[in-house]
Motif scaffolding. Structure first.
Motif, PDB file in Angstrom:
ATOM      1  N   GLU A  44       9.182  13.489   2.757  1.00 58.54           N
ATOM      2  CA  GLU A  44       9.315  14.711   2.328  1.00 58.54           C
ATOM      3  C   GLU A  44       9.128  14.649   0.740  1.00 58.54           C
ATOM      4  N   PRO A  45       8.430  15.772   0.374  1.00 60.39           N
ATOM      5  CA  PRO A  45       8.244  15.793  -1.279  1.00 60.39           C
ATOM      6  C   PRO A  45       9.559  15.922  -1.841  1.00 60.39           C
ATOM      7  N   LYS A  46       9.527  15.095  -2.942  1.00 62.23           N
ATOM      8  CA  LYS A  46      10.890  15.119  -4.059  1.00 62.23           C
ATOM      9  C   LYS A  46      10.681  15.893  -5.354  1.00 62.23           C
ATOM     10  N   GLY A  47      11.654  16.234  -5.725  1.00 67.08           N
ATOM     11  CA  GLY A  47      11.493  16.654  -7.310  1.00 67.08           C
ATOM     12  C   GLY A  47      10.962  15.718  -8.196  1.00 67.08           C
ATOM     13  N   LYS A  48      10.618  16.418  -9.416  1.00 62.92           N
ATOM     14  CA  LYS A  48       9.916  15.558 -10.576  1.00 62.92           C
ATOM     15  C   LYS A  48      11.037  14.748 -11.044  1.00 62.92           C
ATOM     16  N   TYR A  49      12.542  14.843 -11.106  1.00 59.88           N
ATOM     17  CA  TYR A  49      13.485  14.244 -11.454  1.00 59.88           C
ATOM     18  C   TYR A  49      14.275  13.763  -9.979  1.00 59.88           C
ATOM     19  N   VAL A  50      14.350  12.566  -9.611  1.00 58.32           N
ATOM     20  CA  VAL A  50      15.199  12.141  -8.416  1.00 58.32           C
ATOM     21  C   VAL A  50      16.574  11.722  -9.124  1.00 58.32           C
ATOM     22  N   VAL A  51      17.770  12.467  -8.958  1.00 56.32           N
ATOM     23  CA  VAL A  51      18.770  12.284  -9.495  1.00 56.32           C
ATOM     24  C   VAL A  51      19.657  11.502  -8.276  1.00 56.32           C
ATOM     25  N   ARG A  52      19.867  10.169  -8.523  1.00 53.07           N
ATOM     26  CA  ARG A  52      20.744   9.386  -7.474  1.00 53.07           C
ATOM     27  C   ARG A  52      22.133   9.119  -7.860  1.00 53.07           C
ATOM     28  N   LEU A  53      23.080   9.735  -7.243  1.00 55.07           N
ATOM     29  CA  LEU A  53      24.539   9.402  -7.607  1.00 55.07           C
ATOM     30  C   LEU A  53      24.919   8.196  -6.813  1.00 55.07           C
ATOM     31  N   CYS A  54      25.554   6.881  -7.271  1.00 51.41           N
ATOM     32  CA  CYS A  54      25.896   6.111  -6.333  1.00 51.41           C
ATOM     33  C   CYS A  54      27.345   6.548  -5.699  1.00 51.41           C
ATOM     34  N   ASP A  55      27.314   6.308  -4.549  1.00 50.09           N
ATOM     35  CA  ASP A  55      28.527   6.528  -3.611  1.00 50.09           C
ATOM     36  C   ASP A  55      29.182   5.423  -2.981  1.00 50.09           C
ATOM     37  N   GLY A  56      28.764   4.184  -3.574  1.00 52.42           N
ATOM     38  CA  GLY A  56      29.548   2.868  -3.256  1.00 52.42           C
ATOM     39  C   GLY A  56      30.952   2.992  -3.488  1.00 52.42           C
ATOM     40  N   THR A  57      31.836   1.847  -2.974  1.00 51.89           N
ATOM     41  CA  THR A  57      33.127   1.816  -3.055  1.00 51.89           C
ATOM     42  C   THR A  57      33.594   2.037  -4.259  1.00 51.89           C
ATOM     43  N   ALA A  58      32.972   1.185  -5.390  1.00 50.14           N
ATOM     44  CA  ALA A  58      33.579   1.359  -6.791  1.00 50.14           C
ATOM     45  C   ALA A  58      33.288   2.738  -7.214  1.00 50.14           C
ATOM     46  N   ILE A  62       0.917  -1.160   0.074  1.00 49.91           N
ATOM     47  CA  ILE A  62      -0.043   0.060  -0.107  1.00 49.91           C
ATOM     48  C   ILE A  62       0.951   1.319  -0.089  1.00 49.91           C
ATOM     49  N   LEU A  63       2.036   1.283   0.847  1.00 52.19           N
ATOM     50  CA  LEU A  63       2.826   2.445   0.992  1.00 52.19           C
ATOM     51  C   LEU A  63       3.731   2.647  -0.203  1.00 52.19           C
ATOM     52  N   GLN A  64       3.930   1.494  -0.916  1.00 52.62           N
ATOM     53  CA  GLN A  64       4.577   1.778  -2.242  1.00 52.62           C
ATOM     54  C   GLN A  64       3.962   2.180  -3.291  1.00 52.62           C
ATOM     55  N   ALA A  65       2.667   1.804  -3.467  1.00 52.81           N
ATOM     56  CA  ALA A  65       1.676   2.601  -4.416  1.00 52.81           C
ATOM     57  C   ALA A  65       1.481   3.933  -4.039  1.00 52.81           C
ATOM     58  N   LEU A  66       1.160   4.221  -2.895  1.00 55.39           N
ATOM     59  CA  LEU A  66       1.069   5.653  -2.348  1.00 55.39           C
ATOM     60  C   LEU A  66       2.139   6.283  -2.865  1.00 55.39           C
ATOM     61  N   GLN A  67       3.558   5.953  -2.668  1.00 54.31           N
ATOM     62  CA  GLN A  67       4.461   6.840  -3.078  1.00 54.31           C
ATOM     63  C   GLN A  67       4.568   6.850  -4.560  1.00 54.31           C
ATOM     64  N   GLU A  68       4.294   5.887  -5.359  1.00 53.08           N
ATOM     65  CA  GLU A  68       4.222   5.949  -6.635  1.00 53.08           C
ATOM     66  C   GLU A  68       3.281   7.002  -6.939  1.00 53.08           C
ATOM     67  N   GLU A  69       2.231   7.140  -6.342  1.00 55.90           N
ATOM     68  CA  GLU A  69       1.075   8.148  -6.625  1.00 55.90           C
ATOM     69  C   GLU A  69       1.769   9.520  -6.225  1.00 55.90           C
ATOM     70  N   TYR A  70       2.217   9.829  -4.998  1.00 58.40           N
ATOM     71  CA  TYR A  70       2.348  10.892  -4.544  1.00 58.40           C
ATOM     72  C   TYR A  70       3.876  11.493  -4.673  1.00 58.40           C
ATOM     73  N   ARG A  71       4.687  10.606  -5.026  1.00 60.17           N
ATOM     74  CA  ARG A  71       6.245  10.677  -4.962  1.00 60.17           C
ATOM     75  C   ARG A  71       6.630  10.568  -3.672  1.00 60.17           C
ATOM     76  N   TYR A  72       5.872  10.910  -2.577  1.00 65.20           N
ATOM     77  CA  TYR A  72       6.422  10.911  -1.180  1.00 65.20           C
ATOM     78  C   TYR A  72       5.173  10.414  -0.335  1.00 65.20           C
ATOM     79  N   LEU A  73       5.363  10.352   0.745  1.00 59.97           N
ATOM     80  CA  LEU A  73       4.133   9.947   1.509  1.00 59.97           C
ATOM     81  C   LEU A  73       3.947  10.889   2.635  1.00 59.97           C
ATOM     82  N   PRO A  74       2.822  11.796   2.281  1.00 52.41           N
ATOM     83  CA  PRO A  74       2.654  12.941   3.319  1.00 52.41           C
ATOM     84  C   PRO A  74       1.874  12.356   4.532  1.00 52.41           C
ATOM     85  N   GLN A  75       2.324  13.232   5.442  1.00 54.56           N
ATOM     86  CA  GLN A  75       1.872  12.841   7.070  1.00 54.56           C
ATOM     87  C   GLN A  75       0.424  12.589   6.899  1.00 54.56           C
TER      88      GLN A  75
END
Ligand code: FES
Length: 168
Positions: free
Chosen positions: A78-92, A35-48
């Motif tokens: 928290e609300p996120k932008g339309k484009y979520v830019v994720r940069l990997c900071d794993g070891t490699a 349910i939370l996954q579907a809601l996050q997809e809908e709102y792009r975050y989970l409003p309180q």
């Protein structure tokens, strides 16, 4: 239509969507995560207020719903932008210079770790742990699109491209 009427209609539509998602999962407490996954997809975050309503509908304590929402890094409160830019900071990716890419992105978008979303709600810049694509390091993901062998220049060019497209 008055702006207030339009806002009320938008709220009603949102509420109907929320009820639709809850009904789809039979308002069953055991289905809280999907349910939370579907809601996050809908709102792009989970409003309180949405989380509170979920608790009431599923007849479970609000603390349980908030507990699950905060446990999984995948959920955003928290609300996120339309484009979520994720940069990997794993070891490699780190070894292959992910930090200069992060700095270039933050500078271009005028965001920081604490204020990760642009005021126009277009971009959110985040770091993530290893994405499992170390052969492509350093890796950048924008929403669902994965970009390998990233450089600060390419990352900034991608952002500029998206922004130009959005302004059309
Ligand atoms: S460390 Fe970046 S994909 Fe593995």
């Amino acid at each position: 239509m008055e702006p207030s009427q339009a806002a009320a209609l938008a709220e009603t539509a949102k509420f109907e969507k929320l009820c639709g998602i809850l009904d789809h999962y039979d308002r069953h407490p055991a289905r809280l995560v999907p349910i939370l996954q579907a809601l996050q997809e809908e709102y792009r975050y989970l409003p309180q207020e949405v989380l509170s309503y979920v608790a009431t509908s599923l007849r479970i304590p609000e603390a349980n719903v908030f507990g699950v929402a905060t446990f999984y890094a995948h959920f955003a409160l928290e609300p996120k932008g339309k484009y979520v830019v994720r940069l990997c900071d794993g070891t490699a990716c780190h070894v292959k210079q992910s930090i200069p890419i992060l700095e270039a992105l933050r500078e271009r978008l005028d965001v920081t770790e604490a204020k990760a979303t642009t005021p126009d709600m277009l971009f959110t810049v985040e770091t993530v742990a290893c994405l499992g694509a170390c052969g492509l390091a350093p890796v950048l993901v924008i929403n669902e699109d994965v970009y390998g062998q990233m450089t600060p220049q390419r990352a900034v060019a991608l952002i500029d491209e998206i922004r130009a497209k959005e302004l059309q």
